[in-house]
Write a protein that holds these residues in place. Structure first.
Motif, PDB file in Angstrom:
ATOM      1  N   ASP A  19       3.302 -20.361 -42.382  1.00  0.00           N
ATOM      2  CA  ASP A  19       2.616 -20.097 -43.685  1.00  0.00           C
ATOM      3  C   ASP A  19       3.069 -21.208 -44.672  1.00  0.00           C
ATOM      4  O   ASP A  19       2.193 -21.628 -45.438  1.00  0.00           O
ATOM      5  N   TYR A  20       4.311 -21.730 -44.534  1.00  0.00           N
ATOM      6  CA  TYR A  20       4.789 -22.705 -45.330  1.00  0.00           C
ATOM      7  C   TYR A  20       4.128 -23.889 -45.169  1.00  0.00           C
ATOM      8  O   TYR A  20       3.713 -24.751 -46.141  1.00  0.00           O
ATOM      9  N   GLU A  33       0.134 -15.965 -51.919  1.00  0.00           N
ATOM     10  CA  GLU A  33       0.407 -14.633 -51.646  1.00  0.00           C
ATOM     11  C   GLU A  33       0.935 -14.493 -50.280  1.00  0.00           C
ATOM     12  O   GLU A  33       1.965 -13.547 -50.229  1.00  0.00           O
ATOM     13  N   ALA A  34       0.927 -15.318 -49.379  1.00  0.00           N
ATOM     14  CA  ALA A  34       1.592 -15.322 -48.057  1.00  0.00           C
ATOM     15  C   ALA A  34       3.034 -15.713 -48.155  1.00  0.00           C
ATOM     16  O   ALA A  34       3.728 -14.987 -47.673  1.00  0.00           O
ATOM     17  N   LEU A  35       3.173 -16.621 -48.891  1.00  0.00           N
ATOM     18  CA  LEU A  35       4.701 -16.971 -49.289  1.00  0.00           C
ATOM     19  C   LEU A  35       5.427 -15.977 -49.914  1.00  0.00           C
ATOM     20  O   LEU A  35       6.641 -15.779 -49.882  1.00  0.00           O
ATOM     21  N   GLY A  36       4.783 -15.449 -50.975  1.00  0.00           N
ATOM     22  CA  GLY A  36       5.419 -14.118 -51.644  1.00  0.00           C
ATOM     23  C   GLY A  36       5.992 -13.076 -50.703  1.00  0.00           C
ATOM     24  O   GLY A  36       7.167 -12.533 -51.130  1.00  0.00           O
ATOM     25  N   TRP A  37       5.432 -13.002 -49.530  1.00  0.00           N
ATOM     26  CA  TRP A  37       6.012 -11.855 -48.814  1.00  0.00           C
ATOM     27  C   TRP A  37       7.392 -12.287 -48.086  1.00  0.00           C
ATOM     28  O   TRP A  37       8.084 -11.434 -47.680  1.00  0.00           O
ATOM     29  N   SER A 106      -2.473 -14.588 -43.590  1.00  0.00           N
ATOM     30  CA  SER A 106      -1.496 -15.731 -43.274  1.00  0.00           C
ATOM     31  C   SER A 106      -2.252 -17.003 -44.324  1.00  0.00           C
ATOM     32  O   SER A 106      -3.444 -16.712 -44.620  1.00  0.00           O
ATOM     33  N   SER A 107      -1.503 -18.044 -44.607  1.00  0.00           N
ATOM     34  CA  SER A 107      -2.035 -19.216 -45.208  1.00  0.00           C
ATOM     35  C   SER A 107      -2.710 -19.941 -44.130  1.00  0.00           C
ATOM     36  O   SER A 107      -3.306 -21.156 -44.786  1.00  0.00           O
ATOM     37  N   VAL A 108      -2.639 -19.761 -43.131  1.00  0.00           N
ATOM     38  CA  VAL A 108      -3.072 -20.655 -41.948  1.00  0.00           C
ATOM     39  C   VAL A 108      -4.776 -20.598 -42.055  1.00  0.00           C
ATOM     40  O   VAL A 108      -5.179 -19.658 -41.822  1.00  0.00           O
ATOM     41  N   PRO A 109      -5.399 -21.579 -42.517  1.00  0.00           N
ATOM     42  CA  PRO A 109      -6.802 -21.832 -42.431  1.00  0.00           C
ATOM     43  C   PRO A 109      -7.315 -21.799 -40.908  1.00  0.00           C
ATOM     44  O   PRO A 109      -6.745 -22.148 -40.137  1.00  0.00           O
TER      45      PRO A 109
END
Length: 153
Positions: A19-20, A33-37, A106-109
């Protein structure tokens, strides 16, 4: 406090690295939102990204795990694909997919997107410090590791 379990820390580190190192300027809130987890409350979830461009982690693998005081530092290698914008205005982003029950985004597009061209993939390496938060949950610890910390494998 119970120290982190090595396999649980490795799993968290791989997910965090994925995600990073993934983002899409069309949906910047997805990465926040993803990194907040993974991060402790109040941590900066914009770190490591300017808010522009598109990048996708294709694979991530945990390697060596080092114990440092109450942390575990996980060596993660990720195969990353950067994208280059093609000429023309950016396309409108539609996000009409539903999140499955019990899942989180996830942040993965997606692997393909109109207006973007995938570049050659590269391998990146991260050392991700994991600790147990006061709540008992594992978190990615962004504080620097002390220079005098004893490192045991």
């Amino acid at each position: 406090m119970t120290p982190p379990d090595r396999s649980e820390a490795a799993q968290l580190a791989v997910c965090f690295a994925t995600d990073y190192l993934s983002w899409d300027e069309a949906v910047p809130e997805r990465r926040l939102e993803a990194l907040g987890w993974y991060l402790p409350p109040g941590a900066d979830c914009t770190l490591g990204w300017t808010g522009k461009g598109r990048q996708r982690v294709e694979a991530a693998h945990a390697g060596r795990i080092i114990s440092v005081d109450y942390w575990l530092v996980v060596d993660v290698r990720a195969r990353v694909t950067p994208y280059r914008r093609q000429s023309g205005p950016p396309p409108a982003m539609t996000d009409d997919f539903e999140l499955l029950e019990g899942a989180r985004w996830s942040s993965v597009p997606p692997a393909t997107a109109a207006g973007w061209e995938a570049g050659p993939s590269m391998w990146l390496r991260l050392s991700i410090p994991i600790r147990r938060h006061d709540s008992g949950a594992l978190v990615v610890e962004l504080a620097p590791i002390p220079e005098n910390a004893e490192r045991n494998s």
